[in-house]
Design an enzyme around this catalytic site. Structure first.
Site, PDB file in Angstrom:
ATOM      1  N   ARG A 186       7.266   0.106   1.937  1.00 27.39           N
ATOM      2  CA  ARG A 186       7.095  -1.143   2.841  1.00 27.39           C
ATOM      3  C   ARG A 186       6.231  -1.997   2.382  1.00 27.39           C
ATOM      4  O   ARG A 186       5.068  -1.658   1.811  1.00 27.39           O
ATOM      5  CB  ARG A 186       7.045  -0.513   4.308  1.00 27.39           C
ATOM      6  N   CYS A 227      -3.582 -17.766  14.307  1.00 29.24           N
ATOM      7  CA  CYS A 227      -3.105 -16.996  15.237  1.00 29.24           C
ATOM      8  C   CYS A 227      -3.268 -17.980  16.569  1.00 29.24           C
ATOM      9  O   CYS A 227      -3.967 -19.018  16.607  1.00 29.24           O
ATOM     10  CB  CYS A 227      -4.049 -15.763  15.677  1.00 29.24           C
ATOM     11  N   LYS A 278      -3.200   4.543   6.751  1.00 30.80           N
ATOM     12  CA  LYS A 278      -3.544   4.984   8.169  1.00 30.80           C
ATOM     13  C   LYS A 278      -3.588   6.661   8.336  1.00 30.80           C
ATOM     14  O   LYS A 278      -2.768   7.301   7.515  1.00 30.80           O
ATOM     15  CB  LYS A 278      -2.472   4.403   9.046  1.00 30.80           C
ATOM     16  N   ARG A 310       0.975  -1.287   0.010  1.00 31.52           N
ATOM     17  CA  ARG A 310       0.006  -0.129   0.078  1.00 31.52           C
ATOM     18  C   ARG A 310       0.786   1.285   0.011  1.00 31.52           C
ATOM     19  O   ARG A 310       0.602   2.263  -0.464  1.00 31.52           O
ATOM     20  CB  ARG A 310      -1.008   0.114   1.368  1.00 31.52           C
ATOM     21  N   TYR A 311       2.060   1.091   0.863  1.00 30.86           N
ATOM     22  CA  TYR A 311       2.646   2.343   0.885  1.00 30.86           C
ATOM     23  C   TYR A 311       4.032   2.067  -0.050  1.00 30.86           C
ATOM     24  O   TYR A 311       4.439   0.891  -0.013  1.00 30.86           O
ATOM     25  CB  TYR A 311       3.142   2.872   2.291  1.00 30.86           C
ATOM     26  N   ARG A 321      -8.948  -8.886  10.480  1.00 29.20           N
ATOM     27  CA  ARG A 321      -8.840  -9.515   9.453  1.00 29.20           C
ATOM     28  C   ARG A 321      -9.578 -11.066   9.907  1.00 29.20           C
ATOM     29  O   ARG A 321      -9.040 -12.063   9.344  1.00 29.20           O
ATOM     30  CB  ARG A 321      -7.315 -10.073   9.174  1.00 29.20           C
TER      31      ARG A 321
HETATM   32  C1  LIG Z   1      -0.218  -0.228   8.628  1.00 26.25           C
HETATM   33  C2  LIG Z   1       0.276  -0.740   7.489  1.00 26.25           C
HETATM   34  C3  LIG Z   1       1.656  -0.824   7.261  1.00 26.25           C
HETATM   35  C4  LIG Z   1       2.457  -0.084   8.455  1.00 26.25           C
HETATM   36  O1  LIG Z   1       2.154   1.016   8.581  1.00 26.25           O
HETATM   37  P1  LIG Z   1       3.396   2.055   9.306  1.00 26.25           P
HETATM   38  O2  LIG Z   1       2.828   3.254   9.737  1.00 26.25           O
HETATM   39  O3  LIG Z   1       4.692   1.869   8.835  1.00 26.25           O
HETATM   40  O4  LIG Z   1       3.556   1.107  11.079  1.00 26.25           O
HETATM   41  C5  LIG Z   1       2.329  -0.959   6.111  1.00 26.25           C
HETATM   42  N1  LIG Z   1       1.442  -1.768   5.036  1.00 26.25           N
HETATM   43  C6  LIG Z   1       0.038  -1.783   5.309  1.00 26.25           C
HETATM   44  C7  LIG Z   1      -0.710  -2.234   3.993  1.00 26.25           C
HETATM   45  C8  LIG Z   1      -0.366  -1.182   6.413  1.00 26.25           C
HETATM   46  O5  LIG Z   1      -1.848  -1.710   6.637  1.00 26.25           O
HETATM   47  S1  SF4 Z   2      -5.908  -9.139  15.884  1.00 26.43           S
HETATM   48 FE1  SF4 Z   2      -6.585 -10.941  14.296  1.00 26.43          FE
HETATM   49  S2  SF4 Z   2      -4.523 -11.319  13.266  1.00 26.43           S
HETATM   50 FE2  SF4 Z   2      -4.112  -9.988  15.189  1.00 26.43          FE
HETATM   51  S3  SF4 Z   2      -3.752 -11.706  16.780  1.00 26.43           S
HETATM   52 FE3  SF4 Z   2      -5.675 -11.103  16.868  1.00 26.43          FE
HETATM   53  S4  SF4 Z   2      -6.690 -12.685  15.628  1.00 26.43           S
HETATM   54 FE4  SF4 Z   2      -4.767 -12.646  14.930  1.00 26.43          FE
END
Ligand SMILES: *Cc1c(COP(=O)(O)O)cnc(C)c1O
Ligand code: SF4
Length: 348
Positions: free
Chosen positions: A95, A104, A318, A91-92, A113
């Site tokens: 990263r 989990c 975000k 998305r960014y 999710r």
């Molecule tokens: C939250 C997120 C990140 C990490 O964002 P940071 O601001 O660097 O912590 C990276 N990619 C995606 C798709 C996210 O949802």
């Molecule tokens: S928030 Fe979702 S992905 Fe994260 S630990 Fe909990 S169940 Fe797993």
């Protein structure tokens, strides 16, 4: 009393005394839709005399989950819109998320999710899918950081973790590898020398982001597991979801942030709850969240301040949503101090 293994069904939760038998049909209906798991460590943390126990509220399913409100959606933060290839969310620019696993050790009832994780979820990346995901990272030289999330990446065996870390070791433009996990709190014994050795195999700088939402989660055992990671050279940051009935109180939230800092974990994000299906009983208003966050500022150490963020539905990323600290009023600013008193800047 600690149970010997994780609780994963409605029936097991009733037998363990965590759910009243008359709720069984509703909880079975919840279980048909969303995964359930509580590790023995989390079961032992639940205070059964407290009907509003904040640990139980996070992990024990509730009939309220059967209600999906119109604004809720299966993919609340829009992962799918930015997934160029299975297992990657890009998305960014600098990263990517690498979602190697969708399992989990615990299933949070508010999970963003929740439609993708669990035994019936998106599964674990097959070896050739993992190779393809690593090839994507290799081909995109703008990727500076790889964030392992899921699912919880630390449920992977040390052997599989080392495969991933060795794959990343070969990619020179990747400088940082970040793990998002709940394992140090919910299954602290997993953080052992073998796992730590696996995490070191990339030769990259490794950060660990711990997801925890209530100060009682930071037990001595959990803190010791974090200390093992930090002593091995992995700085830690925190990630918390602001949740009604769990931590929507400045004292509780402040105690959580202090517990992180005492553990050498720098508070990082406080997430406004996402519009995940069946989670309306956890959601509060952004204005309420802003009030709680403002109450932290000044009253507890600056080290303890998280950034309050909203993941904009639809995959827009975000946004920081704390109250704007400085108000522009006709060429002059006004700011509030930690007691709530207003001041002009520059002063008259
Ligand atoms: C939250 C997120 C990140 C990490 O964002 P940071 O601001 O660097 O912590 C990276 N990619 C995606 C798709 C996210 O949802
Ligand atoms: S928030 Fe979702 S992905 Fe994260 S630990 Fe909990 S169940 Fe797993």
């Amino acid at each position: 009393m600690t149970a010997a293994r994780s609780l994963k069904t409605a029936e097991e939760l009733v037998s363990a005394g965590l759910i009243e038998p008359e709720k069984l049909p509703d909880i079975r209906a919840v279980a048909d839709r969303y995964a359930i798991a509580l590790t023995p460590t989390m079961v032992s943390l639940i205070d059964r005399t407290d009907r509003q126990d904040p640990i139980a509220r996070q992990f024990v399913p509730d009939p309220a989950e059967l209600l999906t409100t119109p604004e809720e959606r299966a993919d609340p933060i829009g992962d799918q819109a930015h997934s160029p290839i299975k297992g990657i969310v890009h998305r960014y620019p600098d990263r990517v998320l690498l979602k190697a696993v969708h399992i989990c050790p615990v299933y949070c009832r508010f999970c963003f999710r929740r439609e993708m994780v669990g035994p019936q979820g998106d599964g674990t990346l097959a070896p050739e899918e993992l190779s393809a995901a690593l090839a994507y990272i290799r081909e995109h030289s703008e990727i500076w950081e790889v964030i392992l999330t899921g699912g919880d990446p630390l449920v992977l065996s040390p052997r599989r973790l080392s495969t991933i870390m060795q794959g990343l070791a070969d990619i020179p433009h990747v400088k940082i590898v970040r793990f998002h996990t709940r394992v140090p709190v919910v299954e602290p014994d997993r953080i052992d020398v073998t796992m730590i050795a696996a995490l070191m195999e990339s030769g990259k700088v490794v950060y660990v982001a711990l997801h925890a939402n209530h100060p009682r989660e930071l037990t001595d055992t959990a803190r010791a597991a974090c200390a093992r990671l930090i002593d091995a050279g992995f700085p830690m940051v925190s990630q918390t979801v602001l949740l009604k009935g769990v931590n929507d109180d400045p004292v509780v939230l402040g105690d959580l942030m202090k517990a992180f800092v005492e553990t050498r974990i720098k508070p990082y994000y406080l997430h406004h709850p996402d519009l995940a299906p069946g989670t309306s009983h956890f959601r509060l208003d952004i204005a309420e969240g802003q009030k709680i966050v403002s109450a932290l500022r000044g009253n507890i150490s600056g080290l303890c301040q998280p950034t309050y963020v909203l993941d904009i539905p639809g995959g827009h990323g975000k946004a920081v949503i704390g109250e704007s600290a400085a108000r522009n009023e006709g060429g002059c600013y006004s700011v509030n101090d930690f007691r709530g008193e207003e001041h002009r800047y520059p002063p008259k």
